[in-house]
Design an enzyme around this catalytic site. Structure first.
Site, PDB file in Angstrom:
ATOM      1  N   ASP A 223     -22.095 112.752   7.692  1.00  0.00           N
ATOM      2  CA  ASP A 223     -20.743 112.174   7.661  1.00  0.00           C
ATOM      3  C   ASP A 223     -20.190 111.928   9.058  1.00  0.00           C
ATOM      4  OD1 ASP A 223     -20.582 115.116   7.947  1.00  0.00           O
ATOM      5  OD2 ASP A 223     -18.430 114.762   8.008  1.00  0.00           O
TER       6      ASP A 223
ATOM      7  N   ASP B 217     -26.785 117.011   6.068  1.00  0.00           N
ATOM      8  CA  ASP B 217     -25.745 117.759   6.758  1.00  0.00           C
ATOM      9  C   ASP B 217     -24.995 118.585   5.706  1.00  0.00           C
ATOM     10  OD1 ASP B 217     -23.924 118.466   8.893  1.00  0.00           O
ATOM     11  OD2 ASP B 217     -22.500 117.085   7.968  1.00  0.00           O
TER      12      ASP B 217
ATOM     13  N   ASP C 276     -21.311 120.377   6.060  1.00  0.00           N
ATOM     14  CA  ASP C 276     -19.866 120.171   5.946  1.00  0.00           C
ATOM     15  C   ASP C 276     -19.539 118.684   5.854  1.00  0.00           C
ATOM     16  OD1 ASP C 276     -17.167 121.171   6.006  1.00  0.00           O
ATOM     17  OD2 ASP C 276     -17.953 122.784   7.281  1.00  0.00           O
TER      18      ASP C 276
HETATM   19 MG   LIG Z   1     -20.614 117.134   8.621  1.00  0.00          MG
END
Ligand SMILES: [Mg+2]
Length: 341
Positions: free
Chosen positions: A213, A15, A17
């Site tokens: 995240d 991923d 961000d």
């Molecule tokens: Mg993310």
């Protein structure tokens, strides 16, 4: 025996961000550890719900932060959405594109014909985030969808983070079109599993794993794709969110940050209701118990990495026995994870 986590996999699907960068800055420990993992033989892809920028533009941004990337390493929900359309409609079919030029290019690359009006009788509508989408474009899409065109959104994120806060995301634009037409779009973005499956295929991965995240996009999507997934605490979700995650959002591997890529991951063992992680044991019997080197800990507000892992697996084990997440939540206070304890 104690091989590093990356040695178990051939391709990592990262991923962006909260994993690779946060706004304009790289995430702590991300660049050097991604480089080290690549040096150890892992191949990498960056998988994003963002369909508004070209892979080349995203790769250039990553590269400027010291994170190795070329356009071929970036897989967006625009590419995945175009591929999903190509799997469902004949080659050369007309597709109305609501989105950026990057998305138009994704659609053309799949051998489909981009059209701009519902009068062209498109058989599909693909919608990706673009600040240019206005009432006229949305209505054009609605007309095509009402006439029977297949409707696909690159992602259904309700918001999009910007400097000033959370702005209207692609999912909220889709909600307006759905409200008008009564048609719910297919989605190419996380948490749908296709983005992970298609990314793994594009990378010719044999043993892929995901890194994320966000529990309700990255982790849920990887779990749905039956792909092992590493969770890091450098983005949205807190460690307590992970401990109290519903079954569809439980990561395979738990860590603080990307240093864990290049470290051995401990075995998680179950002994009845007790979870054993090296010298740490945790179990639920109406309250949560954690024991390290035979000594019971009162749950402090800073936990070591293996205490965190044992606690999470013990909470999941209890939840699977029917203990409500609210009950577990009352027993588990907010805490931080640190390597220093
Ligand atoms: Mg993310």
């Amino acid at each position: 025996m104690s091989e590093n986590l990356v040695a178990r996999f051939d391709v990592g699907l990262f991923d962006l961000d909260g994993v690779c960068y946060l706004g304009p800055n790289p995430v702590i420990h991300a660049p050097e550890n991604i480089r080290e993992a690549i040096g150890a033989g892992m191949r990498q892809a960056y998988v994003t719900n963002n369909a508004g920028r070209t892979p080349a533009a995203m790769a250039a941004q990553l590269d400027s932060l010291g994170i190795p990337a070329t356009a071929a390493n970036v897989i967006s929900s625009g590419q995945v959405g175009a591929r999903m359309l190509a799997q469902r409609i004949p080659p050369g079919s007309k597709v109305l594109v609501l989105g950026t030029d990057a998305l138009r290019a994704d659609v053309q690359r799949e051998g489909l014909l981009v059209v701009e009006s519902s009068d062209d009788e498109p058989v599909a509508v693909i919608q990706g985030f673009s600040p240019e989408i206005d009432w006229l474009r949305m209505s054009e899409a609605a007309l095509a969808i009402r006439a029977g065109a297949l409707y696909l959104a690159t992602n259904l994120d309700s918001t999009i983070p910007r400097d000033r806060g959370l702005m209207i995301g692609n999912g909220s634009i889709a909600a307006a079109i759905s409200n008008s037409t009564g048609v719910i779009p297919l989605s190419a973005g996380k948490p749908e599993p296709e983005i992970f499956e298609i990314a793994a295929r594009m990378m010719k991965a044999e043993r892929p794993f995901a890194i994320g995240d966000n529990l309700d996009t990255d982790i849920q999507g990887a779990v749905a794709a039956k792909m092992p997934v590493l969770h890091v605490l450098t983005g949205l979700a807190t460690a307590r969110d992970v401990v109290l995650a519903p079954a569809i959002q439980r990561p395979t591997f738990l860590a603080d940050d990307l240093r864990s890529l290049n470290e051995p991951y401990p075995e998680i063992n179950h002994d009845g209701h007790t979870v054993v992680v090296e010298d740490t044991r945790a179990w639920w019997d109406g309250t949560m118990h954690v024991e390290k080197k035979g000594e019971e800990l009162r749950l402090p507000n800073v936990l070591g990495m293996n205490v965190y892992r044992a606690l999470a697996h013990a909470a999941w084990e209890a939840a699977d026995r029917g203990v409500p997440l609210e009950t577990l939540g009352e027993a588990i206070p907010e805490f931080n994870v640190s390597r220093e304890v």
